[in-house]
Design an enzyme around this catalytic site. Structure first.
Site, PDB file in Angstrom:
ATOM      1  N   SER A 178     -90.000 -36.547 -13.496  1.00  0.00           N
ATOM      2  CA  SER A 178     -88.636 -36.570 -14.031  1.00  0.00           C
ATOM      3  C   SER A 178     -87.644 -36.493 -12.884  1.00  0.00           C
ATOM      4  CB  SER A 178     -88.422 -35.371 -14.968  1.00  0.00           C
ATOM      5  OG  SER A 178     -87.048 -35.140 -15.218  1.00  0.00           O
ATOM      6  N   TYR A 191     -89.283 -26.345 -16.811  1.00  0.00           N
ATOM      7  CA  TYR A 191     -89.615 -27.761 -16.973  1.00  0.00           C
ATOM      8  C   TYR A 191     -89.485 -28.498 -15.643  1.00  0.00           C
ATOM      9  CZ  TYR A 191     -88.876 -32.675 -18.389  1.00  0.00           C
ATOM     10  OH  TYR A 191     -88.932 -34.043 -18.510  1.00  0.00           O
TER      11      TYR A 191
END
Length: 286
Positions: A178, A191
């Site tokens: 990401s 995350y």
């Protein structure tokens, strides 16, 4: 075809986890209509989180290019069946495998089911992920943090470990990271930490496997319109998703899938240990 508006705001909406693509509005674009060129003819692909979002778009695109798909998903059976139908529309087989990738035993079973169905495995795509927003680091619940690490990064170790006996020279592994791995995220700290771990894992695994003829690369998407978004954030945040990148909109899953296709075929034969960044123009210098 994908309607690539200069700027788009999605309406506020919310769902329970893990989110369903079937009830999102507007519907994410999963099929970009690229013509068949046979880049993956008769390849067998196992993809986690292949039922919706980026995983669905990759499954459809790979099927359009000749691959058979094994889709691993958690619980959204309707989304999974829709993806299966889309894959089979292109004349390819699609195996649905339902279960929790937090458990190593299930990951091993998913690989074995793929081998039993297709007789081989050519491409492994570790794509599934979860995240839980927390305003402050002290607000991060330990149970949710463990889940985030177990789903996002531990599962990659499990799937690679149990896939390796079947991956031959020329096989491909693609991991989904990401943009948060490169610039952080104030409200998705755990995350982002897992996504950073995925970058290091991918680079290390690439170095470890290259002499076996197995290439390992990754994709680090920015804000993409997927069920993870509508099941994780407030309605207001959902409506603003993607508005802060230079393109001022969230990307469609079908705009990310070609990055995976590039890394999965011989077009990227001299690329290993690298990441592609479909993120709407955000510069990450990596």
């Amino acid at each position: 075809m994908i309607k690539k508006a200069a700027k788009r705001v999605n309406p506020p909406q919310a769902q329970n986890r893990p989110g369903s693509e079937a009830t999102m509005h507007p519907q994410p674009v999963s099929d970009d209509g690229l013509k068949f060129t046979g880049k993956l003819k008769d390849k067998v692909v196992l993809i986690t989180g292949g039922d919706s979002g980026i995983g669905r778009a990759v499954s459809i695109l790979f099927a359009r290019q000749g691959a058979h798909i094994a889709v691993v998903y958690l619980s959204e059976t309707k989304d999974a069946n829709d993806t299966k139908e889309m894959v089979e529309h292109h004349g390819r087989q699609c195996l649905l495998i339902k279960g929790n990738i937090r458990k190593e035993g299930f990951c091993k079973s998913a690989v074995n089911k793929t081998i039993k169905q297709f007789g081989k495995l050519d491409i492994l795509i570790n794509n599934a992920a979860v995240h839980y927003e927390a305003k402050n680091v002290a607000d991060i619940e330990m149970s949710k943090m463990r889940e985030t690490f177990e789903v996002n990064i531990f599962s990659m170790f499990y799937f690679v470990k149990h896939s390796l006996p079947f991956l031959k020279k020329g096989a491909i592994i693609i991991n989904t990271s990401s943009v948060t791995a490169y610039r952080g995220s104030a409200e998705l700290i755990d995350y982002a930490a897992t996504k950073g771990a995925i970058v290091s894992y991918t680079r290390s695994l690439a170095a470890n496997l290259i002499k076996k003829g197995i290439r390992v690369n990754g994709v680090a998407p920015g804000p993409i319109w997927t069920p993870l978004i509508v099941s994780s954030f407030s309605k207001k945040k959902v409506s603003e998703h993607g508005s802060k990148v230079p393109m001022e909109r969230a990307g469609e899953p079908a705009e990310v899938a070609p990055a995976y296709l590039f890394l999965a075929c011989d077009d990227s034969s001299y690329i290993c240990g690298q990441f592609i960044h479909p993120n709407g123009g955000e510069i990450v210098n990596a």
